[in-house]
Scaffold this motif. Sequence first.
Motif, PDB file in Angstrom:
ATOM      1  N   THR A 262       0.819  -1.209   0.000  1.00 35.09           N
ATOM      2  CA  THR A 262       0.000   0.000   0.000  1.00 35.09           C
ATOM      3  C   THR A 262       0.856   1.263   0.000  1.00 35.09           C
ATOM      4  O   THR A 262       0.538   2.242  -0.683  1.00 35.09           O
ATOM      5  N   LYS A 263       1.959   1.252   0.732  1.00 31.75           N
ATOM      6  CA  LYS A 263       2.790   2.451   0.826  1.00 31.75           C
ATOM      7  C   LYS A 263       3.471   2.801  -0.493  1.00 31.75           C
ATOM      8  O   LYS A 263       3.993   3.909  -0.655  1.00 31.75           O
TER       9      LYS A 263
ATOM     10  N   VAL B 178      -0.278   8.910  -2.783  1.00 28.23           N
ATOM     11  CA  VAL B 178      -1.415   9.582  -2.163  1.00 28.23           C
ATOM     12  C   VAL B 178      -1.500  10.966  -2.794  1.00 28.23           C
ATOM     13  O   VAL B 178      -0.535  11.729  -2.767  1.00 28.23           O
TER      14      VAL B 178
ATOM     15  N   GLU C 230      -4.228  14.186   0.775  1.00 27.02           N
ATOM     16  CA  GLU C 230      -3.390  14.589   1.905  1.00 27.02           C
ATOM     17  C   GLU C 230      -3.996  15.803   2.610  1.00 27.02           C
ATOM     18  O   GLU C 230      -4.017  15.882   3.845  1.00 27.02           O
TER      19      GLU C 230
ATOM     20  N   PHE D 222      -6.881  14.668   4.664  1.00 33.24           N
ATOM     21  CA  PHE D 222      -6.408  13.974   5.866  1.00 33.24           C
ATOM     22  C   PHE D 222      -6.016  14.985   6.944  1.00 33.24           C
ATOM     23  O   PHE D 222      -6.249  14.775   8.132  1.00 33.24           O
TER      24      PHE D 222
ATOM     25  N   LYS E 289      -8.469  10.309   8.166  1.00 37.94           N
ATOM     26  CA  LYS E 289      -7.190   9.613   8.047  1.00 37.94           C
ATOM     27  C   LYS E 289      -7.167   8.369   8.934  1.00 37.94           C
ATOM     28  O   LYS E 289      -6.712   7.298   8.524  1.00 37.94           O
ATOM     29  N   LYS E 290      -7.711   8.500  10.134  1.00 34.48           N
ATOM     30  CA  LYS E 290      -7.764   7.371  11.068  1.00 34.48           C
ATOM     31  C   LYS E 290      -8.631   6.250  10.497  1.00 34.48           C
ATOM     32  O   LYS E 290      -8.272   5.066  10.564  1.00 34.48           O
TER      33      LYS E 290
ATOM     34  N   PHE F  47      -9.328   5.740   7.332  1.00 31.34           N
ATOM     35  CA  PHE F  47      -8.667   5.190   6.142  1.00 31.34           C
ATOM     36  C   PHE F  47      -7.606   4.177   6.548  1.00 31.34           C
ATOM     37  O   PHE F  47      -7.500   3.090   5.970  1.00 31.34           O
ATOM     38  N   GLU F  48      -6.816   4.515   7.543  1.00 31.06           N
ATOM     39  CA  GLU F  48      -5.741   3.629   7.998  1.00 31.06           C
ATOM     40  C   GLU F  48      -6.284   2.362   8.655  1.00 31.06           C
ATOM     41  O   GLU F  48      -5.581   1.356   8.756  1.00 31.06           O
ATOM     42  N   ALA F  49      -7.549   2.407   9.087  1.00 25.65           N
ATOM     43  CA  ALA F  49      -8.181   1.230   9.699  1.00 25.65           C
ATOM     44  C   ALA F  49      -8.729   0.268   8.648  1.00 25.65           C
ATOM     45  O   ALA F  49      -9.063  -0.875   8.967  1.00 25.65           O
TER      46      ALA F  49
ATOM     47  N   PRO G 227      -5.668  -3.374   3.772  1.00 23.29           N
ATOM     48  CA  PRO G 227      -4.745  -2.898   2.732  1.00 23.29           C
ATOM     49  C   PRO G 227      -5.371  -2.902   1.334  1.00 23.29           C
ATOM     50  O   PRO G 227      -5.149  -1.973   0.552  1.00 23.29           O
TER      51      PRO G 227
ATOM     52  N   GLN H  34      -7.638   0.078   1.003  1.00 27.47           N
ATOM     53  CA  GLN H  34      -6.830   1.293   0.889  1.00 27.47           C
ATOM     54  C   GLN H  34      -6.282   1.446  -0.528  1.00 27.47           C
ATOM     55  O   GLN H  34      -6.348   2.529  -1.128  1.00 27.47           O
TER      56      GLN H  34
END
Length: 205
Positions: free
Chosen positions: A126-127, A131, A136, A139, A146-147, A149-151, A154, A157
């Motif tokens: 994913t990284k 983005v 950004e 976020f 953002k929280k 999305f990160e939850a 992968p 995302q």
Amino acid sequence: MNPKVDWFFEKEEKWKEEVTELRKIVLECHLTEDLKWGCPCYTYEDKNILLIHVFKEYCAFLLFKGALMKDPKGILIQQTENVQAARQIRFTSLKEIKKLSSDLKKYIFHAIEVEESGVKVPLKKTKEFPVTVELEVKFNELPDLKKAFEALTPGRQRAYLLHLSQPKQAKTREIRIEKCIPYILNGKGLNDVNEYLMNKKKKNE
């Protein structure tokens, strides 16, 4: 044949004969028919093998692990450069499908073998996906977004990152982001949203 999938073939206008023939070919390979992401999806022991979908210019098989398959006929197509695992086989006429019928069955059985082998398609992390600046900014404006999305898983995302980076114009990217925000906050992926919208459309027809 699964009755809950019939509506897809009944509603189709432009590619009706073609997708009906594709359905016949797949079912002769003894796969299980289901409805996923608003499309006929065919599984083997509960594992996705392929689906049938339609576009303006063509209809197609989408083989979920096509990137791992041999392609003696040179008919597997990578839909876009961002598609990692799946490959399409595209059709523009009933005659073309019937001519390829026996070869298509070989490809389907090969797809089953690939799935049974347990081999995985090496996916980018994913990284490694960019983005967009617009995302950004959102976020930074909305820490909860953002929280949330990160939850997400992968896979979800990655799907969002690809979807939100596709438009060339910044304004279009911003519009896409705004539309996706409620779904991200609710822990939904793009496929979840698409399936929900297709089911809603089906109920209204």
